[in-house]
Design a protein around this motif. Structure first.
Motif, PDB file in Angstrom:
ATOM      1  N   GLU A  74      -2.141 -18.882  -2.284  1.00  0.00           N
ATOM      2  CA  GLU A  74      -1.849 -17.655  -3.038  1.00  0.00           C
ATOM      3  C   GLU A  74      -0.349 -17.526  -3.290  1.00  0.00           C
ATOM      4  O   GLU A  74       0.105 -17.236  -4.383  1.00  0.00           O
ATOM      5  N   LEU A  75       0.391 -17.796  -2.219  1.00  0.00           N
ATOM      6  CA  LEU A  75       1.837 -17.644  -2.280  1.00  0.00           C
ATOM      7  C   LEU A  75       2.468 -18.636  -3.250  1.00  0.00           C
ATOM      8  O   LEU A  75       3.317 -18.278  -4.066  1.00  0.00           O
ATOM      9  N   ILE A  76       2.043 -19.890  -3.165  1.00  0.00           N
ATOM     10  CA  ILE A  76       2.619 -20.914  -4.044  1.00  0.00           C
ATOM     11  C   ILE A  76       2.323 -20.562  -5.494  1.00  0.00           C
ATOM     12  O   ILE A  76       3.186 -20.664  -6.374  1.00  0.00           O
ATOM     13  N   LYS A  80      -6.268  -9.066  -6.575  1.00  0.00           N
ATOM     14  CA  LYS A  80      -5.638 -10.375  -6.392  1.00  0.00           C
ATOM     15  C   LYS A  80      -4.968 -10.898  -7.648  1.00  0.00           C
ATOM     16  O   LYS A  80      -3.999 -11.632  -7.584  1.00  0.00           O
ATOM     17  N   ARG A  81      -5.521 -10.504  -8.788  1.00  0.00           N
ATOM     18  CA  ARG A  81      -4.937 -11.011 -10.025  1.00  0.00           C
ATOM     19  C   ARG A  81      -3.897 -10.047 -10.598  1.00  0.00           C
ATOM     20  O   ARG A  81      -3.650 -10.030 -11.790  1.00  0.00           O
ATOM     21  N   GLN A  82      -3.318  -9.248  -9.717  1.00  0.00           N
ATOM     22  CA  GLN A  82      -2.201  -8.409 -10.150  1.00  0.00           C
ATOM     23  C   GLN A  82      -0.945  -8.926  -9.485  1.00  0.00           C
ATOM     24  O   GLN A  82      -0.874  -8.991  -8.257  1.00  0.00           O
ATOM     25  N   ILE A 137       6.873  -8.866  -5.716  1.00  0.00           N
ATOM     26  CA  ILE A 137       7.025  -7.693  -4.865  1.00  0.00           C
ATOM     27  C   ILE A 137       5.736  -6.885  -4.842  1.00  0.00           C
ATOM     28  O   ILE A 137       4.850  -7.066  -5.672  1.00  0.00           O
ATOM     29  N   GLN A 138       5.666  -6.021  -3.855  1.00  0.00           N
ATOM     30  CA  GLN A 138       4.584  -5.057  -3.810  1.00  0.00           C
ATOM     31  C   GLN A 138       5.214  -3.681  -3.844  1.00  0.00           C
ATOM     32  O   GLN A 138       6.059  -3.379  -3.008  1.00  0.00           O
ATOM     33  N   HIS A 142     -10.211  -3.967 -10.783  1.00  0.00           N
ATOM     34  CA  HIS A 142      -8.762  -4.063 -10.887  1.00  0.00           C
ATOM     35  C   HIS A 142      -8.398  -4.940 -12.069  1.00  0.00           C
ATOM     36  O   HIS A 142      -8.852  -6.074 -12.140  1.00  0.00           O
ATOM     37  N   PRO A 143      -7.576  -4.411 -12.958  1.00  0.00           N
ATOM     38  CA  PRO A 143      -7.221  -5.209 -14.124  1.00  0.00           C
ATOM     39  C   PRO A 143      -6.374  -6.411 -13.733  1.00  0.00           C
ATOM     40  O   PRO A 143      -5.687  -6.397 -12.712  1.00  0.00           O
TER      41      PRO A 143
END
Lengths: 371, 597
Positions: free
Chosen positions: B172-174, B247-249, B258-259, B280-281
């Motif tokens: 996810e991070l990469i 997840k796709r945001q 960032i969050q 979630h869009p």
């Protein structure tokens, strides 16, 4: 049964009776009206669970007595559609034949014994009182419009009738406005209070078209019975009463209004109707700015436009004030006041306004907060 | 116990807890270092969930041998030298604590060869004890190998999840970092499997699309916005590709993922009414903002930042997305199910999905992406769009809502749906959904210009509610004012309604039960600082109650008004609950069904 009748008179009677007949019924017989020829009279009777109605049909030639029970809607449609001046109705077993000059209809009816029957006027009831049709009509039209159409508070879905001596008061409210009309009556008990549902009052309002007719009102078995006219061709309407407690309304009528305006009813009505043209569902209110000799009405519908209308006042007492009202609440009342001049009393923008016609009509209406 | 100064190793171990909670954090620190070193290619390997081995190899500048020991020392960094530098941090890392922290909880080897240098040097460290640099062989750039992570902090090790979970985080991070650095190639190998292989590209859009999934190309709209001191670029998914998780945001500020709750809120606001609750869009946004207006030094992991003017950022994000969404026709087109009589599905899109509705976005702005993805030279018509209209779409920069003809005939079906011809085919409208949407937009527009109009009651209407609703009255009071309810608590379980919005009365909605619903909803939400989202929800409720229902017969006048105003309302294609208000059966689809194509 065989009877020759005037078609127009029959149409009228059937239309009234039809307004009582339930439209969607579980059994066909419930959608029927009873037509009876007896004692030289033709009567049409209809009933639903709440209201019963008997109307005499004038201008008839009865050749043979009898009773026919037929579907209301079909008979009404046929009688309406024919163009003859007179029609002949003839009963053969349970079939009703309708003859016109060039047509013949057979309507399959039911056994008249299946008709539930309608209540007769309780001639001997001690609580019976009378008034002219003109008075009753005015009482109804000045209050009926203010009843609560939605049924959540059952008691205010009807009109309160309150008799005190020779005064009969009709009161209606929907929580935002309150209409009180007063008329003169004769006879009956000293004190009477009952609530009449709105629906039969609408029917009744159509039945009192002859202002000079005598109306008798009585109560029996928790029903109210109205008789319009006298003698054999009188029309009788009986209705169940609304159960429950009508909210205490006296306290709602303000007594300390310090601003008084006098209007020509027609002129105010026209001005409010015009201002209402530029209101919408979210911005209903019409702003009324009163100052000496002048009323400025203004309205604004976002994205549509704005209106400004000036009305001359016959007289104005008190300080200038700006207050908003739902225009429908004003026009509905102005339409039925049936008086050339009205008086409006105000106090503050967040306090009720009162419309008055002499002592006979008082109408309290709550403002809207304009933003 | 006497007070003692902690030995530096222990300090580093404690700091490590902040920076490196789990293997993915280690990867993040190392990859960011690589990027700061100007890498054009970064290869990451992880084994055993990152516990056994994490290796990060880059082709960056490299570290000179004499600086290798310093690289592992705490608060040693090449990235900032003074407080002024900290004000305008332009590099990914800067705190100078990452490597030292990682070294203190692992066995680490750092090999580096400066660009153009003859030889590579390696330095090893174990449990904070740093050895001497030794010459070795290796390519230009830096290789970091971390073994036995957290071997000396068993508590931390115990909190790690399964290998699969830790690996999922790394992956996810990469992918997230890769989105922000298209010019750098990335690969990720987990155990023996290569899960990410992203070659360096020139086009940032292409990178984002590759990460999100090429199949979504048609459903991604370009966001391009400048204003309020922010430049925003990114891709916004159509409502049809909203997912069950967020997840796709992905939000980046100056390239840093960032969050931020405010930005997430702005995002939800922009999609409000288009996406069903709980979905979630898909949104990837890159915000460029003057570094002096952001404080990235809030948290060691740097996923939280602080904006100097959060309100402006919120507004910019919301406006950028809303504008993008409003520009595009979001009416989903309806594919008719069953066998395809035509000569195969167009453009190799695969089998026709029966009765699935997919939105087709504007195609014009996507030329570059599609070219980048090496689509066929003459792309076949997109879903539900005839070849002719596709061409015209390409010509116009923004695709507006297709117009409905003036002399339109409307077919009412079961007092529920309206069928109308428009330029692209047949439009099927859900009358309740459309009317509700219309009412909602109307109310929203109205409430921006002030509270709704209140019709006062002659006598207050009393309603009985539960204790939670009474509590909610307090939170909701300012909102109730705005929506035109004049109500107050007058007993332990009693609320008096003194006035109600005249809108509700004119739509014959009973105010008592409605207020009860609103309070119950408020009680469910608990105490909130911001009633704005609640307000939208409540306006939804209002619109829903006030709108015509399925089964209500509309007269011709009402119908005409509904259709005419359909075009006025922004983003009309979904009702406030996120259900679609309209579907389209395109001529192309009908042609295909009848074997004409």
């Amino acid at each position: 049964m065989k009877v020759v009748c005037d078609r127009a008179a029959l149409v009228e009677a059937l239309a009234l009776a039809g307004s009582v007949v339930p439209t969607r019924t579980t059994a066909p017989v419930l959608g029927c009206i009873a037509i009876t020829a007896a004692d030289g009279m033709l009567t049409v009777a209809a009933t639903n669970a709440e209201v019963g109605l008997t109307i005499g049909v004038p201008q008839v030639d009865i050749q043979k007595d009898g009773t026919s029970l037929v579907p209301s809607d079909k008979l009404t449609q046929i009688v309406r559609a024919c163009e003859d001046t007179t029609l002949t109705l003839e009963l053969e077993k349970s079939i009703l034949h309708v003859h016109s000059e060039d047509a013949h209809f057979k309507i399959f009816g039911f056994d008249p014994k299946e008709f539930p029957g309608v209540k007769e006027f309780p001639e001997k009831a001690s609580n019976c009182f009378t008034c002219s049709a003109k008075v009753l009509r005015r009482l109804i039209s000045r209050t009926l419009f203010a009843t609560a159409v939605e049924n959540s508070r059952f008691a205010i879905s009807g009109v309160l009738a309150e008799k005190r001596g020779k005064r009969l008061r009709f009161v209606a409210t929907d929580g935002r406005r309150l209409a009180v009309a007063i008329g003169d009556v004769q006879g009956g008990a000293e004190e009477e209070t009952f609530i009449i549902p709105a629906k039969p009052l609408q029917v009744l309002n159509k039945m009192v078209d002859d202002p000079d007719a005598m109306v008798s009102i009585a109560q029996e078995d928790s029903q109210a019975v109205f008789r319009i006219g006298e003698g054999a061709d009188a029309a009788v309407l009986s209705t169940n009463l609304v159960e429950g407690q009508f909210p205490p309304f006296e306290d709602v009528i303000p007594k300390d209004q310090d601003k008084k305006v006098c209007f020509e009813s027609a002129e105010l009505g026209s001005a409010v109707r015009r201002a209402a043209l530029l209101t919408n569902e979210e911005s209903k209110g019409v702003r009324m700015a009163f100052s000496e000799k002048k009323l400025l009405l203004s309205s604004r519908a976002p994205e549509m436009g704005e209106a400004e209308i000036q009305v001359d006042l016959k007289s104005y007492q008190g300080d200038p004030i700006e207050i908003g009202f739902n225009p429908a609440y004003l026009t509905e009342a102005l339409r039925v006041v049936d008086a050339p001049e009205i008086e409006i009393e105000l106090k503050a923008p967040n306090k009720p306004g009162v419309m008055k016609v002499g002592a006979d009509f008082t109408y309290v209406v709550m403002p809207v907060n304009l933003t | 116990m006497s007070i003692k100064r902690l030995p530096p190793e222990l300090v580093n171990q404690i700091a490590a807890g902040e920076v490196v909670e789990r293997p993915a954090n280690v990867v993040k620190e190392l990859v960011e270092n690589a990027l700061d070193a100007g890498a054009r290619r970064i290869d990451v390997t992880s084994e055993g969930g990152g516990r056994d081995l994490i290796s990060v190899r880059d082709d960056g500048r490299g570290i000179p041998p004499e600086q290798l020991p310093l690289a592992l020392a705490a608060h040693a960094t090449s990235k900032i030298a003074s407080l002024e530098d900290l004000e305008s941090v332009g590099t990914m890392g800067f705190r100078g604590e990452a490597l030292a922290s990682i070294a203190s909880v692992s066995r680490l080897s750092l090999r580096s060869r400066v660009r153009g240098a003859e030889e590579a040097w390696v330095i090893r460290s174990e449990d904070g004890g740093v050895g001497e640099p030794e010459p070795t062989s290796g390519p230009e750039g830096t290789l970091l190998e971390i073994r036995s992570l957290f071997h000396n902090t068993p508590a931390r090790r115990k909190f790690l999840k399964t290998d699969a979970t830790e690996h999922a985080r790394i992956s996810e991070l990469i992918q997230t970092i890769a989105m922000a650095h298209p010019a750098c190639g990335f690969s990720l190998r987990l155990g023996t499997r290569t899960v990410v292989e992203l070659p360096a590209v020139d086009d940032p859009r292409r990178r984002v699309v590759e990460v999100l999934g090429r199949e979504l190309t048609d459903e991604l709209l370009t966001v391009d916005f400048e204003g309020g001191g922010v430049t925003i670029w990114g891709l916004a998914g159509t409502p049809s590709i909203a997912g069950p998780t967020s997840k796709r945001q992905r939000i980046f500020v100056n390239g840093r993922p960032i969050q931020d709750r405010a930005i997430q809120h702005a995002l939800r606001e922009a999609y409000r009414g288009l996406v069903e609750p709980g979905r979630h869009p898909t949104v990837v946004l890159f915000l460029e903002i003057d570094p002096r207006l952001v404080d990235v030094n809030v948290h060691p992991a740097k996923t939280e930042i602080r904006f100097r003017d959060g309100g402006a950022i919120h507004q910019a994000v919301r406006r950028s997305l809303k504008a993008t969404l409003a520009e595009h026709d979001l009416v989903p087109s309806l594919e008719l199910g069953g066998g395809d009589r035509g000569s195969g599905s167009p453009g190799g899109r695969g089998p026709v999905r029966p009765f699935s509705a997919t939105a087709h976005g504007a195609t014009a702005s996507y030329e570059s992406i599609r070219e980048g993805l090496e689509m066929p030279a003459h792309p076949a018509p997109f879903l539900g769009t005839s070849a002719a209209s596709t061409t015209s779409d390409h010509e116009s920069k923004t695709e507006l809502m297709p117009r409905i003809g003036a002399d339109v005939r409307i077919l009412r079906v079961h007092a529920k749906y309206l069928f109308i011809e428009d330029e692209q085919g047949v439009l099927v409208i859900d009358q309740h959904a459309l009317h509700e949407r219309m009412m909602f937009e109307q109310l929203k527009a109205r409430i921006d210009s002030g509270p709704l109009e209140v019709q006062q009651f002659l006598v207050p209407d009393m309603i009985e509610v539960d204790a939670a609703s009474i509590e909610a009255m307090e939170t909701l009071a300012p909102m109730l004012d705005r929506i035109g309810f004049d109500a107050g608590v007058i007993g332990p379980r009693t609320v008096a309604i003194r006035g109600v919005p005249s809108f509700l009365l004119s739509r014959n909605v009973e105010p008592g039960p409605f207020l009860r619903d609103v309070l119950a909803f408020g009680a469910e939400q608990g105490s909130v600082d911001d009633v704005e989202p609640l307000l939208s929800e409540v306006l939804d409720m209002m619109a829903c109650k006030a709108a015509v229902k399925a089964g209500d017969r509309l007269n011709d006048h009402e119908l005409a008004e509904l259709i005419a105003r359909r075009e006025e309302i922004e983003r009309i294609s979904n009702c406030p609950h996120g259900r679609p208000t309209s579907l389209r059966i395109s001529i192309a689809e009908l042609d295909r069904k009848f074997g004409r194509s």
